[in-house]
Design a protein around this motif. Structure first.
Motif, PDB file in Angstrom:
ATOM      1  N   GLY A  41       0.780  -1.231   0.000  1.00 24.90           N
ATOM      2  CA  GLY A  41       0.000   0.000   0.000  1.00 24.90           C
ATOM      3  C   GLY A  41       0.809   1.276   0.000  1.00 24.90           C
ATOM      4  O   GLY A  41       0.242   2.367   0.095  1.00 24.90           O
ATOM      5  N   LEU A  42       2.136   1.166  -0.085  1.00 24.30           N
ATOM      6  CA  LEU A  42       2.989   2.348  -0.084  1.00 24.30           C
ATOM      7  C   LEU A  42       3.200   2.861  -1.504  1.00 24.30           C
ATOM      8  O   LEU A  42       3.237   2.089  -2.463  1.00 24.30           O
ATOM      9  CB  LEU A  42       4.349   2.023   0.533  1.00 24.30           C
ATOM     10  N   GLY A  43       3.369   4.167  -1.635  1.00 21.97           N
ATOM     11  CA  GLY A  43       3.761   4.730  -2.908  1.00 21.97           C
ATOM     12  C   GLY A  43       5.248   4.535  -3.132  1.00 21.97           C
ATOM     13  O   GLY A  43       6.024   4.382  -2.183  1.00 21.97           O
ATOM     14  N   THR A  44       5.662   4.508  -4.388  1.00 23.99           N
ATOM     15  CA  THR A  44       7.077   4.376  -4.718  1.00 23.99           C
ATOM     16  C   THR A  44       7.444   5.373  -5.806  1.00 23.99           C
ATOM     17  O   THR A  44       6.647   5.665  -6.701  1.00 23.99           O
ATOM     18  CB  THR A  44       7.448   2.962  -5.205  1.00 23.99           C
ATOM     19  N   VAL A 111      15.092   4.858   6.383  1.00 23.64           N
ATOM     20  CA  VAL A 111      16.105   4.663   5.354  1.00 23.64           C
ATOM     21  C   VAL A 111      16.472   3.182   5.325  1.00 23.64           C
ATOM     22  O   VAL A 111      16.670   2.567   6.376  1.00 23.64           O
ATOM     23  CB  VAL A 111      17.371   5.501   5.631  1.00 23.64           C
ATOM     24  N   VAL A 112      16.571   2.629   4.106  1.00 21.60           N
ATOM     25  CA  VAL A 112      17.108   1.277   3.925  1.00 21.60           C
ATOM     26  C   VAL A 112      18.263   1.368   2.945  1.00 21.60           C
ATOM     27  O   VAL A 112      18.122   1.895   1.836  1.00 21.60           O
ATOM     28  CB  VAL A 112      16.050   0.298   3.399  1.00 21.60           C
ATOM     29  N   SER A 113      19.422   0.867   3.356  1.00 20.67           N
ATOM     30  CA  SER A 113      20.596   0.738   2.493  1.00 20.67           C
ATOM     31  C   SER A 113      20.742  -0.743   2.153  1.00 20.67           C
ATOM     32  O   SER A 113      20.923  -1.575   3.044  1.00 20.67           O
ATOM     33  CB  SER A 113      21.848   1.242   3.218  1.00 20.67           C
ATOM     34  N   ALA A 181      13.435  -7.869  -0.282  1.00 18.07           N
ATOM     35  CA  ALA A 181      12.148  -7.203  -0.488  1.00 18.07           C
ATOM     36  C   ALA A 181      11.284  -7.267   0.766  1.00 18.07           C
ATOM     37  O   ALA A 181      10.644  -6.279   1.148  1.00 18.07           O
ATOM     38  CB  ALA A 181      11.420  -7.829  -1.675  1.00 18.07           C
ATOM     39  N   GLU A 182      11.268  -8.415   1.425  1.00 19.42           N
ATOM     40  CA  GLU A 182      10.435  -8.570   2.617  1.00 19.42           C
ATOM     41  C   GLU A 182      10.953  -7.720   3.774  1.00 19.42           C
ATOM     42  O   GLU A 182      10.169  -7.086   4.490  1.00 19.42           O
ATOM     43  CB  GLU A 182      10.381 -10.031   3.023  1.00 19.42           C
ATOM     44  N   ARG A 183      12.267  -7.685   3.956  1.00 24.24           N
ATOM     45  CA  ARG A 183      12.823  -6.874   5.033  1.00 24.24           C
ATOM     46  C   ARG A 183      12.558  -5.388   4.772  1.00 24.24           C
ATOM     47  O   ARG A 183      12.267  -4.635   5.697  1.00 24.24           O
ATOM     48  CB  ARG A 183      14.335  -7.118   5.169  1.00 24.24           C
ATOM     49  N   SER A 184      12.661  -4.975   3.511  1.00 25.68           N
ATOM     50  CA  SER A 184      12.402  -3.575   3.169  1.00 25.68           C
ATOM     51  C   SER A 184      10.937  -3.234   3.403  1.00 25.68           C
ATOM     52  O   SER A 184      10.614  -2.172   3.971  1.00 25.68           O
ATOM     53  CB  SER A 184      12.783  -3.319   1.707  1.00 25.68           C
ATOM     54  N   ARG A 185      10.046  -4.110   2.970  1.00 24.46           N
ATOM     55  CA  ARG A 185       8.611  -3.884   3.175  1.00 24.46           C
ATOM     56  C   ARG A 185       8.300  -3.757   4.656  1.00 24.46           C
ATOM     57  O   ARG A 185       7.602  -2.833   5.092  1.00 24.46           O
ATOM     58  CB  ARG A 185       7.801  -5.031   2.573  1.00 24.46           C
ATOM     59  N   ALA A 186       8.836  -4.694   5.455  1.00 21.65           N
ATOM     60  CA  ALA A 186       8.550  -4.686   6.892  1.00 21.65           C
ATOM     61  C   ALA A 186       9.105  -3.428   7.554  1.00 21.65           C
ATOM     62  O   ALA A 186       8.479  -2.868   8.463  1.00 21.65           O
ATOM     63  CB  ALA A 186       9.146  -5.938   7.541  1.00 21.65           C
ATOM     64  N   TRP A 187      10.256  -2.955   7.094  1.00 20.19           N
ATOM     65  CA  TRP A 187      10.869  -1.781   7.705  1.00 20.19           C
ATOM     66  C   TRP A 187      10.010  -0.546   7.501  1.00 20.19           C
ATOM     67  O   TRP A 187       9.758   0.216   8.440  1.00 20.19           O
ATOM     68  CB  TRP A 187      12.259  -1.561   7.135  1.00 20.19           C
ATOM     69  N   PHE A 188       9.539  -0.353   6.284  1.00 20.22           N
ATOM     70  CA  PHE A 188       8.772   0.858   6.007  1.00 20.22           C
ATOM     71  C   PHE A 188       7.334   0.778   6.514  1.00 20.22           C
ATOM     72  O   PHE A 188       6.773   1.785   6.935  1.00 20.22           O
ATOM     73  CB  PHE A 188       8.793   1.172   4.508  1.00 20.22           C
ATOM     74  N   THR A 189       6.735  -0.376   6.509  1.00 21.43           N
ATOM     75  CA  THR A 189       5.364  -0.468   7.013  1.00 21.43           C
ATOM     76  C   THR A 189       5.323  -0.393   8.530  1.00 21.43           C
ATOM     77  O   THR A 189       4.280  -0.055   9.106  1.00 21.43           O
ATOM     78  CB  THR A 189       4.676  -1.764   6.547  1.00 21.43           C
TER      79      THR A 189
END
Length: 233
Positions: A41-44, A111-113, A181-189
């Motif tokens: 549900g996030l914009g990119t 932020v995700v690096s 992808a999953e770690r990035s999704r979880a971090w931002f949500t």
């Protein structure tokens, strides 16, 4: 700069996937992570921070100050157009630029690096970052594991370092890209949404370039060109 904006209905935030070159829309890492964020549900905004000519110059690719300045300009543009909180996701030298930009902006939501070069950000900038920060690095990418931990030690926001077993720099190994992808999704949500800034558009809706209306009706798999993105910065 060129960007491709995808904005689901009622998105709580937008994540800028910043590429220190011209290949964001073609890079499998960017495409896979952007899809995961949109499904959540996030914009990119897939954003190339350099022009084609600049992308062929190592001087420009490693000019973290230039990259950070353009990322801040894109952030200002996004906030004006959408009124939404903004986060950063980046690889390689773009990660250093994302941290430099976040150091100057306490409003950045996270932020995700990912296989990035965070040590290219100035130590003074790293110490000023307040945004929740996640470093994801492949265990086989021995060139970056040490510098990533060193950059994390400079930071005062208690960043998390996720070393992915059996993964290299590009996360091309089986299961590695899915993990990223999953770690990035979880971090931002997991990041709490800030109140939206006043929108520059009447009614709070973003202006759409031609063809974007289909995305607003739920075409969740298609990135769209961000109106005016070539002129931000």
């Amino acid at each position: 700069m060129t960007g491709f904006l995808a904005l689901p209905p009622r998105a709580p935030a937008v994540v800028v996937l910043a590429h220190a070159g011209t290949g964001a829309a073609r890079d499998p890492r960017y495409r896979r992570v952007a899809a995961a964020l949109r499904h959540a549900g996030l914009g990119t905004l897939l954003l190339d921070l350099l022009t084609e000519d600049e992308g062929r110059s190592p001087h420009c690719v490693f000019d973290v100050t230039l990259l950070a300045r353009r990322l801040r300009a894109a952030t200002d543009w996004l906030r004006r157009e959408t009124g939404l909180p903004v986060g950063y996701w980046a690889t390689d030298t773009g990660a250093g630029a994302a941290l430099e930009a976040a150091a100057a902006d306490d409003g950045v939501r996270g932020v995700v690096s990912a296989g990035g070069r965070p040590e290219l950000a100035r130590p003074a900038a790293l110490a000023r970052v307040r945004a929740p920060t996640l470093f994801v690095v492949g265990a086989l990418d021995t060139r970056l594991v040490g510098p990533t931990r060193l950059a994390a030690d400079w930071m005062g926001c208690a960043p998390r370092v996720d070393v992915v077993p059996d993964a290299g720099h590009l996360f091309a190994e089986p299961g590695a890209l899915e993990h990223l992808a999953e770690r990035s999704r979880a971090w931002f949500t997991a990041r709490p949404a800030a109140p939206a800034a006043p929108s520059a558009v009447p009614g709070g809706a973003p202006r759409l370039a031609a063809g974007q209306e289909d995305w607003q009706r739920g075409d969740g798999e298609r990135d769209v060109r961000a109106e005016g993105a070539h002129g931000i910065g």
